[in-house]
Each structure stands twice: as C-alpha cells, then as structure tokens.
Design a protein around this motif. Structure first.
Motif, PDB file in Angstrom:
ATOM      1  N   MET A  54     -19.801  34.283  14.105  1.00  0.00           N
ATOM      2  CA  MET A  54     -19.651  34.355  15.531  1.00  0.00           C
ATOM      3  C   MET A  54     -19.914  33.258  16.308  1.00  0.00           C
ATOM      4  N   LEU A  56     -20.486  31.975  20.306  1.00  0.00           N
ATOM      5  CA  LEU A  56     -20.532  32.284  21.623  1.00  0.00           C
ATOM      6  C   LEU A  56     -20.616  31.074  22.536  1.00  0.00           C
ATOM      7  N   ARG A  69      -3.379  28.928  11.611  1.00  0.00           N
ATOM      8  CA  ARG A  69      -2.732  29.311  12.940  1.00  0.00           C
ATOM      9  C   ARG A  69      -3.257  28.268  14.020  1.00  0.00           C
ATOM     10  N   VAL A  72      -8.492  28.010  18.697  1.00  0.00           N
ATOM     11  CA  VAL A  72      -8.988  28.858  19.588  1.00  0.00           C
ATOM     12  C   VAL A  72      -9.895  27.771  20.551  1.00  0.00           C
ATOM     13  N   LEU A  74     -12.590  27.800  23.649  1.00  0.00           N
ATOM     14  CA  LEU A  74     -13.668  28.799  24.081  1.00  0.00           C
ATOM     15  C   LEU A  74     -14.531  27.983  25.290  1.00  0.00           C
ATOM     16  N   GLU A  78     -17.249  32.884  26.544  1.00  0.00           N
ATOM     17  CA  GLU A  78     -16.305  33.563  25.586  1.00  0.00           C
ATOM     18  C   GLU A  78     -16.734  33.109  24.323  1.00  0.00           C
ATOM     19  N   MET A  79     -16.259  34.238  23.465  1.00  0.00           N
ATOM     20  CA  MET A  79     -16.553  34.092  22.003  1.00  0.00           C
ATOM     21  C   MET A  79     -15.476  34.445  21.118  1.00  0.00           C
ATOM     22  N   PHE A  80     -15.653  34.146  19.635  1.00  0.00           N
ATOM     23  CA  PHE A  80     -14.866  34.432  18.695  1.00  0.00           C
ATOM     24  C   PHE A  80     -15.236  34.588  17.412  1.00  0.00           C
ATOM     25  N   VAL A  81     -14.798  35.353  16.470  1.00  0.00           N
ATOM     26  CA  VAL A  81     -15.169  35.474  15.070  1.00  0.00           C
ATOM     27  C   VAL A  81     -14.192  35.041  14.254  1.00  0.00           C
TER      28      VAL A  81
END
Lengths: 124, 124
Positions: A54, A56, A69, A72, A74, A78-81
């Motif tokens: 993760m 953040l 793909r 992303v 951020l 904002e967060m992403f896994v």
C-alpha cells in the motif's frame, strides 16, 4: 524492535529522514509493517511476492507505473494498493513523502536483488 | 466488493460520511481492511479478538482510553495500535476523522454485541 506503545507522529518520523527510497518502519500491525519514506526520482521496476503493497502519499505527487495498465497518479491524501506480484515502478520527479504498508520483512526492491537502491527497512 | 484499482482519496471518502462511529471500508490490503470514519463523543469499551487495530487521526483530536494504563492522545498525523484483545474506548468530545486498519470482517464494537453503536463496515 517491539511495536511502539506510545503515539507515532508521521511528520516527525519523516523529518528525521535525509535519504530517499530508504523506508523506515514506524509500526507493526497484524504481521504488516507500516513504514514512512521519502521518494525522489525514479525507482526500479520490481514486484513483491510476499504480498500487497500500500502507498499513501502525505506530501507531493507520486506516479506508480504499472507494466500492463496505465499509471496511477497520487497526490496528498491519496492511496493505492499494488497487488502481490504486480510489477511496478514509483516515479516522482519533484519528490514526495509516503506511508507504505507491506508484509513484515519485505524489501523495497522486491525480487530485484542487485539494485543499488535495495534496503532493509530499519525502525525509525 | 473488490479492491479498488484506482486511487482512493481519503478526504473525499470522509466527505461522503454523515454519521459518527460508522466506519466505511476504502481498501483491502493483505487480508486487512482500511477504513475511514468520523468519531464524535464517547464510544463503548470493547476489544478485538481477531487482531490488532490501528488508528491514524487525520483531523481533530482522539483520546484512546485503555483499561490498564494511561490514555493515549492523538492529533492529526498521529497513530497508535491497540493490540489484539486489549480493551479500549475511543473518546473525542469535539469529533475527529480517523483511518482504521483491522482484520477483514472485524466489527467496530468487537465482542460487545448489544451496543447501539455496533456496525458492519460497508464499502464507502
């Protein structure tokens, strides 16, 4: 080191870090390690076989490039896994401060053992 | 719900919440659920047999009362982990916004089944 039994201030932990791409563990929770790190520039393409990772963002902007793909992006809050085994590359030309959550013992460059950026996370 | 494969903005998720003490899941990572919640007032004393519970305050002030030791006070950017099985009570007279990290399926009131505040976390 044992888990801290007093409050952890993320900004204070980050203020003590001078180097980039070198995560410091600040907490242990349910077998995962919560880390803080300063990033700047381009990291190496890698993945983590141990589990999900993760991200953040607390300050600045982070792009997470992904092989199959679109990237992303951020910003603060904002967060992403990145799922287990998914190849990715963090990129941040201006630099950013991030919180990371990984399985215990996960190394920053994953399966890439010969990178100059490889670090074991020490406790902050 | 499946884990989101796009960035999650914590402030946006919190802005959509009107009730207190009702966590919303925003991410799944390594078998844990990351949630956001608005707290205000006094919660119930409880513990979680499933695992540790992490609290990270984003706005406001949170006191976590603990049965056998002095309370922990958290401001913005500060975090604490209540270990598995440790009885605790969140208190925040002025209200606060928090990020929580729990094992999947953990309920907010833990072993206390008859509380009016008991909620299953839904996805935000």
């Amino acid at each position: 080191m044992a888990r801290p039994d007093t409050p952890v201030n993320l900004s204070e932990k980050l203020a003590g870090i001078e180097d980039h791409w070198s995560p410091r563990t600040v907490m242990e929770v349910n077998g995962l390690e919560l880390k803080v790190s300063k990033f700047k520039g381009e990291f190496v393409w890698h993945s983590h076989a141990e589990g999900d990772e993760m991200f953040l963002v607390l300050r600045g902007e982070l792009t997470i490039e992904l092989r199959d793909r679109e990237s992303v992006r951020l910003g603060p809050g904002e967060m992403f896994v990145v799922p287990r085994g998914v190849e990715h590359r963090p990129v941040t030309p201006e630099g950013c401060d991030v919180v990371l959550l990984d399985p215990e013992g996960a190394l920053n460059t994953g399966e890439v053992e010969d990178s100059e950026l490889r670090r074991e996370a020490e406790w902050a």
